[in-house]
Write an enzyme that holds these catalytic residues in place. Sequence first.
Site, short mmCIF file in Angstrom:
data_model
loop_
_atom_site.label_atom_id
_atom_site.label_comp_id
_atom_site.label_asym_id
_atom_site.label_seq_id
_atom_site.Cartn_x
_atom_site.Cartn_y
_atom_site.Cartn_z
CB SER A 159 -1.87 3.62 -29.14
OG SER A 159 -2.43 4.75 -28.54
CG ASP A 243 -4.47 1.20 -22.23
OD1 ASP A 243 -4.05 2.29 -21.82
OD2 ASP A 243 -4.51 0.90 -23.43
CG HIS A 275 -1.31 2.96 -23.82
ND1 HIS A 275 -2.48 2.67 -24.50
CD2 HIS A 275 -0.62 3.82 -24.63
CE1 HIS A 275 -2.51 3.34 -25.64
NE2 HIS A 275 -1.40 4.03 -25.75
#
Length: 333
Positions: A159, A243, A275
């Site tokens: 991320s 996600d 995610h």
Amino acid sequence: MVTYVSALLYGVGGLVVAGMALLVALQEKLVYVPVLPGLTKSYPITPARLRLTYEDVWLRSSDGVRLHAWFIKLLPDCRGPTLLFFQENAGNIAHRLEMVRIMIQRLQCNVFMLSYRGYGASEGYPSQHGITKDAQVALDHLYQRTDIDTSRIVVFGRSLGGAVGTVVTKNNPDKVAALIVENTFTSILDMAGVLLPFLKWFIGGSSSKGPKVLNFLVRSPWSTIDVIGEVKQPILFLSGLQDEMIPPSHMQMLYAKAAAHNRRCVFAEFPTGMHMDTWLAGGDHYWRTIQEFLQQHVQEKKDDESSNNDIGKILGNEIFQNLTQSEAHTKGK
């Protein structure tokens, strides 16, 4: 009719002003979340709780900010790959320890976990400029160590960490052997439109078709899409197709941009990965994908090469000693 149009214009103007106010006043709090709701900034556990051998490392960033990190080793003399791990946004490195424990076991590697400024025990306040400095000092520290194979340093970013890792990898082609990015965004500029849809008409990355008139207000753009194409090292893209925070299309665009300039790119999808749990949802396939990538692109030094080097050093010393003794014998005559 005029009244209706005027009202519409005023409404749009109000949204723009509200968006600008949010960006100016709250953007750091929207982009960086060092503390999870209901928790404290401190570490809930340390690697010792999971029976991991680790070292507390304190670093000083180039602008003087004091940073904390954990260096976790598989074994005291482990010469396998060393992963420089850059975490997701929310929380601190302690919240990633369970995943890192499995990573060390499955990949037979060392892991260096950095707390960005403002996160965990590190001082300061997060910003793109500052975190980029933090990532560099962490890599420099690893590269100077004598207890690891510095030719096998791999950057792993998830991320936000993928954006951080991409920058430090691009800036250090001689120090980083490979890059792994997981569930990473194309840019914060593009994410603004995902989180606040009305902003997509005024803010966007290089691929956006909007006017982008408010881009100048974004202090941490993290434009990964503009950096990934400059990375020369091998890159592994890990994408969770469920996600819920970053659209999987962002990872596809990053891969396309990188692969257009770099033939050593691998893209792996995990159909049930969300995610934060792609590593868990992906199971054995997730870890085998990384293992195969490391085996192909971050190869271990061959023992025979090391032996030849050692033999060369020994022979060199013997030749030097023989020449010295011969010279002494000649002078004696």
